[in-house]
Design a protein around this motif. Sequence first.
Motif, short mmCIF file in Angstrom:
data_model
loop_
_atom_site.label_atom_id
_atom_site.label_comp_id
_atom_site.label_asym_id
_atom_site.label_seq_id
_atom_site.Cartn_x
_atom_site.Cartn_y
_atom_site.Cartn_z
N LEU A 110 19.38 25.96 33.27
CA LEU A 110 18.03 25.77 32.49
C LEU A 110 17.84 25.55 31.25
O LEU A 110 17.22 24.78 30.87
CB LEU A 110 16.82 26.96 33.22
N ALA A 111 18.50 26.33 30.30
CA ALA A 111 18.58 26.04 29.01
C ALA A 111 19.02 24.79 28.22
O ALA A 111 18.32 24.34 27.48
CB ALA A 111 19.26 27.09 28.04
N ALA A 112 19.78 24.15 29.19
CA ALA A 112 20.30 22.80 28.81
C ALA A 112 19.42 21.53 29.14
O ALA A 112 19.93 20.50 28.98
CB ALA A 112 21.53 22.65 29.09
N MET A 113 18.67 22.23 30.14
CA MET A 113 17.81 20.81 30.73
C MET A 113 16.50 20.13 30.15
O MET A 113 16.17 20.99 28.84
CB MET A 113 17.33 21.30 31.93
N ASN A 114 15.99 19.25 30.36
CA ASN A 114 14.88 18.59 29.58
C ASN A 114 13.73 19.20 29.84
O ASN A 114 12.95 18.79 30.90
CB ASN A 114 14.80 17.19 29.62
N LEU A 115 13.44 20.75 29.41
CA LEU A 115 12.40 21.34 29.90
C LEU A 115 10.84 20.80 29.40
O LEU A 115 10.71 20.21 28.33
CB LEU A 115 12.43 22.84 29.33
N ALA A 116 9.83 20.94 30.21
CA ALA A 116 8.64 20.57 29.92
C ALA A 116 8.04 21.23 28.49
O ALA A 116 8.85 22.50 28.44
CB ALA A 116 7.54 20.76 30.93
N SER A 117 7.19 20.92 27.63
CA SER A 117 6.89 21.53 26.51
C SER A 117 6.35 23.08 26.97
O SER A 117 5.67 23.12 27.86
CB SER A 117 5.80 20.92 25.71
N GLY A 118 6.80 23.91 26.35
CA GLY A 118 6.34 25.33 26.41
C GLY A 118 7.16 25.86 27.49
O GLY A 118 7.14 27.20 27.75
N MET A 119 8.15 25.39 28.27
CA MET A 119 8.92 26.06 29.23
C MET A 119 9.76 27.00 28.84
O MET A 119 10.19 27.94 29.31
CB MET A 119 9.32 24.97 30.18
N SER A 125 1.11 34.33 25.18
CA SER A 125 -0.16 33.96 24.48
C SER A 125 0.02 32.89 23.68
O SER A 125 0.75 33.13 22.47
CB SER A 125 -0.96 35.10 24.11
N TYR A 126 -0.52 31.88 23.72
CA TYR A 126 -0.77 31.04 22.56
C TYR A 126 -1.92 30.93 21.76
O TYR A 126 -2.92 31.14 22.16
CB TYR A 126 -0.72 29.21 23.21
N SER A 127 -1.78 30.76 20.64
CA SER A 127 -2.65 30.89 19.40
C SER A 127 -2.88 29.38 18.62
O SER A 127 -1.80 28.90 18.27
CB SER A 127 -2.91 31.67 18.53
N PRO A 128 -3.92 28.58 18.34
CA PRO A 128 -3.83 27.52 17.60
C PRO A 128 -3.66 27.99 16.14
O PRO A 128 -3.80 28.85 15.52
CB PRO A 128 -5.44 27.12 17.43
N LYS A 129 -2.69 26.97 15.54
CA LYS A 129 -2.14 27.24 14.02
C LYS A 129 -3.17 26.98 13.18
O LYS A 129 -3.40 27.53 12.19
CB LYS A 129 -0.75 26.35 13.68
N ASP A 130 -4.19 25.87 13.43
CA ASP A 130 -5.22 25.45 12.59
C ASP A 130 -6.15 24.81 13.53
O ASP A 130 -6.19 23.70 13.71
CB ASP A 130 -4.66 24.53 11.53
N THR A 131 -7.22 25.41 13.87
CA THR A 131 -8.28 24.99 14.70
C THR A 131 -9.06 24.03 14.10
O THR A 131 -9.50 22.94 14.79
CB THR A 131 -9.29 26.15 15.16
N ALA A 132 -9.19 23.81 12.89
CA ALA A 132 -9.95 22.80 12.22
C ALA A 132 -9.21 21.20 12.19
O ALA A 132 -9.89 20.23 12.44
CB ALA A 132 -10.26 23.10 10.59
N ASP A 160 -6.32 16.44 22.34
CA ASP A 160 -5.02 16.44 23.34
C ASP A 160 -4.29 17.67 23.07
O ASP A 160 -4.06 18.01 22.03
CB ASP A 160 -4.22 15.19 23.46
N TRP A 161 -3.78 18.32 24.09
CA TRP A 161 -2.88 19.68 23.84
C TRP A 161 -1.72 18.89 23.46
O TRP A 161 -1.00 18.35 23.97
CB TRP A 161 -2.44 20.30 25.27
N ARG A 162 -1.17 19.61 22.01
CA ARG A 162 0.06 19.27 21.65
C ARG A 162 0.71 20.81 21.18
O ARG A 162 0.22 21.44 20.46
CB ARG A 162 -0.08 18.42 20.65
N TYR A 163 1.97 21.16 21.92
CA TYR A 163 2.46 22.51 21.59
C TYR A 163 2.77 22.41 20.09
O TYR A 163 2.80 23.57 19.53
CB TYR A 163 3.82 22.59 22.35
N GLU A 164 2.92 21.61 19.25
CA GLU A 164 3.42 21.65 17.94
C GLU A 164 2.15 22.12 17.01
O GLU A 164 2.08 22.72 15.94
CB GLU A 164 3.93 20.36 17.19
N ASP A 165 0.72 22.15 17.67
CA ASP A 165 -0.36 22.75 17.39
C ASP A 165 -0.36 24.05 17.39
O ASP A 165 -1.50 24.86 16.81
CB ASP A 165 -1.57 22.06 17.85
#
Length: 158
Positions: free
Chosen positions: A110-119, A135-142, A147-152
Amino acid sequence: MNFLTELTNMCMICDGSKVLVQDCLDPKWSGITFPGGHVEPGESFVDAVIREVREETGLTISGPKLCGVKQWISKDGTRTISFLYLAYNFTGEIKSSDEGDIFWTEKSNLAAMNLASGMEETMWVFLDDNISELSYSPKDTANMGSDWRYEDWTYSLN
């Protein structure tokens, strides 16, 4: 602000050292993941994960065990809670769906596979008995886009 709650599920189906994965085709969340989906109104959480697995894989699971939750709050205020299940008992033959190709792989791959974002972080809830919440929290809500982007986001495992 909207204060709705969306309920979803995901299931890691195990057969010895192998797990069933889905190569998700959704362009917003492509890559390797586990089957799952939404909980319908009036449906129990267990019934929902059994239904979603059957629809997406062709397998009928029995006795799924809740191993944790994954949650986040969207910019519009919608809180999404995903119930994460493990299943060891199933019947049927696997078949892919419109959601993506379904296939067995070694858990160790699994770790070496092309995992979906957040997997990558979601895997910890499935694999570590001491972790039951992601649990996810936004880095900067403003400055968040619509669109959902994991880098945010940043995450915590508990």
